[in-house]
Each structure stands twice: as structure tokens, then as C-alpha cells.
Design an enzyme around this catalytic site. Structure first.
Site: not given
Length: 204
Positions: A28, A47, A49, A59, A62, A72, A119, A132
């Protein structure tokens, strides 16, 4: 499925407990009830991603302006990444601090970060894929970008420079510059966005 609060207030690390047999493994990833109880924040996915990155791709950092905010839940679903959460909420007890998590697809480890947190990650393998789950739909113009190599934050990426980065990430301001420009959310704004249940979450 242990869920532990990270060094950053309102960031949580979720470590699944896999069950193995002759077919493979099952686990799980997370449960909404347990996550809501611990974070004090209902998490509704609006949403989803995916990012796919070459090895040594960096990256972030953000975040999202408040409003609209965007909590998130991030997991690595292929490859491996050094995942980092940074507190971007001005006035937070952990403002400017970071915590790291080694995310490998086989582990199923996930990281939850609330509104106002930043992040970033470094892809440690070729074809690293990150998933995400986002609490809000992306609104153009509301992303907050902070310099991932900012010495003031001091994240020990320990990769091979130069990193593969977007032009936008490479040109992002430092944490101090973002504060001076008024780009960052405040801790008060973030807490106000969490809802009434946040005040009643279990003491740590």
C-alpha cells in the site's frame, strides 16, 4: 505503512511495508485517512504529473504561490532520485531548512509536502521517472523557483557537475533574493490554507 514527519515542518516521509511471495511484491503506497490524521490536512488529488529525467538531471527548487498553493505527494516509479524538500514559508520555524530522501522505485517511499514547501530532486539513474499527485491544478504564473545550488541553503547534492538543468532553474534567484523580491509565501498564509483540522492534528 509508517509515516514520519521530516525535519521540515509539514513534510512527511511514507515508507510502505511490502508483502512478498512467488509472484513478486505488493504494498500500500498510502491511505487518505491515515495521511489526513497525521498531517491535519485533507489531501484531494486534482492533478497527476510525471517527469522523466536523464541521469544527473537536477530539477527545482519549485514551489507554488499562495493562493492557489499545491500540496504534493511525490514518489519515484522508475530508477532512483535524491529527493529534497525545502521550507520556503517566510516566518516558519523551519524556514530555509531542507531534508533529503533517497527515493528508489523498488522501495515505494513517498514524500508528502504541504502548501508553501519547495521540492527538488537529482536523478541518480537514466530514465528516472517521478510521479506527482497534486492537490490543485497548475495555474500558469504561480510557480516559485529557487536556486537549487544556493550555498545559503546548502543542499549536498553530491552529483557530477555540471548538472543537467533547465534555463529557468539555472537562472532562479537565491533564497535571500526571493525574500527581498517578495516572491515567497508566508507561514501564516500557508497555515491559513491548511484548514481547521490542522490545528487539531496529533501533537508531535
Amino acid at each position: 505503512m509508517p509515516i514520519e514527519e521530516m525535519k521540515i515542518q509539514d513534510a512527511f516521509r511514507i515508507t510502505p511495508s511490502p508483502l512478498s511471495d512467488n509472484r513478486g511484491r505488493f504494498f500500500e503506497a498510502w491511505r487518505i485517512g491515515e495521511l489526513t490524521e497525521l498531517t491535519g490536512q485533507p489531501f484531494t488529488v486534482r492533478q497527476v504529473n510525471f517527469s522523466v529525467s536523464r541521469r544527473n538531471t537536477l530539477r527545482g527548487i519549485h514551489g507554488t504561490m499562495l493562493p492557489p498553493g499545491q500540496a504534493k505527494l511525490v514518489t519515484c516509479v522508475r530508477g532512483a532520485a535524491l529527493d529534497v524538500v525545502v521550507d520556503l514559508r517566510v516566518g516558519s520555524p523551519t524556514f530555509g531548512m531542507f531534508d533529503t530522501t533517497l527515493q528508489e522505485a523498488d522501495s515505494g517511499i513517498g514524500v508528502y509536502l504541504a502548501d508553501g514547501l519547495g521540492h527538488a530532486f537529482l536523478a541518480l539513474t537514466e530514465d528516472t521517472c517521478m510521479n506527482y499527485l497534486c492537490s490543485e491544478e497548475y495555474v500558469p504564473g504561480t510557480m516559485v523557483d529557487i536556486q537549487a545550488l544556493d550555498p545559503e541553503i546548502g543542499i549536498p547534492w553530491n552529483g557530477s557537475e555540471p548538472y543537467i538543468r533547465s534555463e529557468k532553474d539555472a537562472a532562479a534567484p537565491s533564497l535571500s533574493q526571493a525574500v527581498a523580491l517578495g516572491l515567497l509565501p508566508t507561514y501564516q498564509e500557508a497555515v491559513a490554507s491548511y484548514g481547521d483540522s490542522y490545528a487539531n492534528r496529533p501533537a508531535r
